[in-house]
Enzyme design. Structure first.
Site, short mmCIF file in Angstrom:
data_model
loop_
_atom_site.label_atom_id
_atom_site.label_comp_id
_atom_site.label_asym_id
_atom_site.label_seq_id
_atom_site.Cartn_x
_atom_site.Cartn_y
_atom_site.Cartn_z
N GLY A 1 0.80 -1.23 0.00
CA GLY A 1 0.00 0.00 0.00
C GLY A 1 0.83 1.27 0.00
O GLY A 1 0.35 2.33 0.40
N GLU B 1 16.63 -0.03 -2.29
CA GLU B 1 16.53 -0.43 -3.70
C GLU B 1 16.85 0.79 -4.54
O GLU B 1 16.41 1.90 -4.21
CB GLU B 1 15.10 -0.92 -3.97
CG GLU B 1 14.92 -1.69 -5.26
CD GLU B 1 13.50 -2.27 -5.36
OE1 GLU B 1 13.25 -3.35 -4.79
OE2 GLU B 1 12.64 -1.63 -5.98
N ILE C 1 14.33 4.01 -9.82
CA ILE C 1 14.32 4.25 -11.28
C ILE C 1 13.52 5.52 -11.52
O ILE C 1 12.32 5.56 -11.26
CB ILE C 1 13.69 3.06 -12.05
CG1 ILE C 1 14.21 1.70 -11.55
CG2 ILE C 1 13.88 3.23 -13.55
CD1 ILE C 1 15.66 1.42 -11.80
N GLU D 1 7.33 -6.91 -6.76
CA GLU D 1 6.73 -7.77 -5.74
C GLU D 1 5.63 -8.59 -6.40
O GLU D 1 5.25 -8.35 -7.54
CB GLU D 1 6.12 -6.93 -4.61
CG GLU D 1 4.98 -6.02 -5.06
CD GLU D 1 4.16 -5.46 -3.90
OE1 GLU D 1 4.23 -6.02 -2.78
OE2 GLU D 1 3.43 -4.49 -4.12
N ARG E 1 -3.26 -11.99 -4.02
CA ARG E 1 -4.67 -11.73 -3.71
C ARG E 1 -5.33 -11.13 -4.94
O ARG E 1 -4.66 -10.83 -5.93
CB ARG E 1 -4.75 -10.72 -2.57
CG ARG E 1 -3.97 -9.45 -2.90
CD ARG E 1 -4.15 -8.36 -1.89
NE ARG E 1 -3.13 -7.34 -1.99
CZ ARG E 1 -3.15 -6.29 -2.80
NH1 ARG E 1 -4.16 -6.12 -3.64
NH2 ARG E 1 -2.17 -5.42 -2.82
#
Ligand code: ADP
Ligand code: ADP
Ligand code: MG
Length: 456
Positions: free
Chosen positions: A166, A202, A205, A291, A295
């Site tokens: 989220g 990370e 970009i 990721e 769901r």
């Protein structure tokens, strides 16, 4: 011989609870909705075969209460439970608890949820299966560790919560001087949202698109993808407008992204609907795994309108042990589809939540227009929950036609009571850059101050 589920407990609220009840009914399955006290008169509770109160408004005592949900499902004779999105949808122990109580969890296995729920573990698996990753770090537990390895990643970079979702627990760092502040903020937000301070870094970009692939996988081992969605229009790392297909993506890159998503799904032995998210570097023409969401996703209707496949019905079929009703070669894409999330928020005042009673609700109607919503005149938008009022989805024969149809639909949608994001969305759809497909993940935030200035 497998048979269909008989009665499904809907462990969610809002528009997705309505969506799940409708999918159950389309398959002849009964649906029981568990509602919190403020949700007593909700649309989902009204259309369900039965609705039962699961507790008071605060989510810890209702939609997040594993014990209450399981008791309510068992007490109403359900043989399965659909978690929707958010709440307990990506909680591996809850999926396991359902199984322990002979309730079929309408979703992936607890192992699937666990392996993809932690972003570091997901990155490790993706790497093992040759899925490209942006430069990133191991788990970071303290600031001195972050300081020591920041140069290996390079600037700009992101701190991300290992348990994240989220858009929470993400902070950008453009300069070493910002490193400490960003670290502290991301760790505090991760602790508050996920009860876990663990972060990683990370490489960020700058000129990027968010491209994700919808997957379906059954227990027989069949895996299909339903093409991609572009969700680059975001605010605070949260999606606001989604579309499919992704505009301006080279066909060979598109095919590589689809293949990577299918490969990861197969390699981890994934079952049910899922989404593999990637970031596409527009300057280099490369893509990186972000990721996997284990769901149903908020924006799944985009793909349903594009392909004609009912993704929630497929989830129910898969949970019942039936094979997918579609084969890869049968998946055909029809035109161009765009979705707008309509939130009860004041876009001219920093998108502050704007709860309250819906006094007027006159949605647009017409061919190729779909509205997934739980709102109706008289319904009170509760401050306890998410601000999503509904999702407006349109299809056109091509992107310009879809953009035009959405512009008209937004202009004719009448909502009174809560303030909504409708005027901001109209502003977005008027922008030549958006109309021409010239945008990246930073574009929406860059144009937002212009809207607030016009409104002032
Ligand atoms: P998605 O990944 O499905 O596009 P978002 O990224 O917008 O959804 O949402 C991120 C997280 O917030 C997910 O865990 C999602 O389940 C949850 N979430 C989003 N919208 C809602 C909602 N209306 N109610 C509850 N949870 C939500
Ligand atoms: P969440 O679990 O909160 O959805 P994601 O890893 O999916 O977190 O990232 C959310 C959004 O943050 C992405 O859609 C993208 O806009 C941005 N983002 C994440 N990682 C990167 C990256 N390495 N470079 C650029 N943008 C990123
Ligand atoms: Mg994400």
């Amino acid at each position: 011989m497998r048979t269909m589920l008989n009665r499904v407990f809907v462990a969610n609220r809002g528009e997705i609870a309505v969506r799940i009840v409708k999918a159950c009914h389309s398959l002849g399955i009964e649906a029981v909705v568990g509602f919190s006290e403020p949700d007593r008169g909700s649309l989902a509770a009204q259309i369900a075969d039965r609705a039962v109160c699961i507790g008071p408004g605060p989510t810890a005592a209702s939609y997040l209460s594993q014990g209450r949900l399981i008791s309510a499902a068992l007490g109403t004779g359900c043989d399965a439970l659909h978690p929707g999105y958010g709440f307990l949808a990506e909680n591996a122990s809850f999926a396991e608890l359902c199984g322990d109580n002979d309730l079929t969890f309408v979703g992936p296995t607890p192992e699937n949820v666990k392996s993809m729920g932690n972003k570091l573990e997901a990155r490790r698996l993706a790497q093992a299966y040759d899925i490209p990753l942006a430069a990133g770090s191991v788990r970071i537990n303290d600031f001195s560790h972050a300081e020591a390895i920041a140069d290996d990643i390079g600037m700009p970079l992101l701190f991300k919560a290992a348990a994240g979702g989220g858009g929470r627990g993400i902070r950008i760092v453009r300069d070493r001087a910002e490193l400490r502040g960003a670290f502290e903020q991301a760790a505090a937000e991760a602790q508050a949202a996920f009860g876990d301070r663990a972060l990683f870094m990370e490489r960020y970009i700058e000129n990027a698109r968010h491209v994700e692939v919808q997957i379906l996988a059954d227990i027989q081992g069949n895996v299909v993808h339903l093409a991609e969605r572009d969700c680059s229009l975001q605010r605070r790392y949260q999606k606001m407008v989604e579309e499919a297909p992704s505009v301006g993506l080279a066909d060979d890159l598109r095919a590589e992204i689809h293949a990577a998503a299918v490969r990861l799904t197969q390699k981890i032995g994934y079952v049910s609907a899922g989404t593999v998210e990637f970031i596409v570097d527009l300057d280099r023409g490369s893509f990186y795994f972000l990721e996997m969401n284990t769901r149903i996703q908020v924006e799944h209707p985009v793909t349903e309108m594009l392909t004609g496949v009912d993704i929630v019905a497929e989830q129910l079929r898969i949970a019942a042990g039936l094979p997918l009703s579609v084969k890869q070669e049968d998946v055909a894409l029809g035109g161009h589809v765009i979705e707008c999330r309509i939130n009860a928020e004041a876009p001219a005042r920093g998108f502050n939540p704007s709860p309250g009673r819906v006094m007027r609700w006159r949605p647009p109607t017409g061919d190729h227009i779909r509205l997934d919503t739980h709102a109706f005149e008289g319904w009170v938008i509760s401050p306890y929950y998410d601000s999503l009022l509904g999702k407006l989805i349109v299809r056109g024969q091509d992107r310009p036609a879809a953009v035009e149809r959405m512009s008209e639909a937004l202009a004719t949608f009448e909502i009174e009571g809560p303030e909504t994001t409708l005027p901001f969305l109209s502003y977005v759809f008027d922008k030549p850059d958006f109309r021409e497909g010239h945008f990246n993940t930073r574009w929406l935030e860059a144009i937002a101050p212009g809207f607030a200035a016009d409104a002032a």
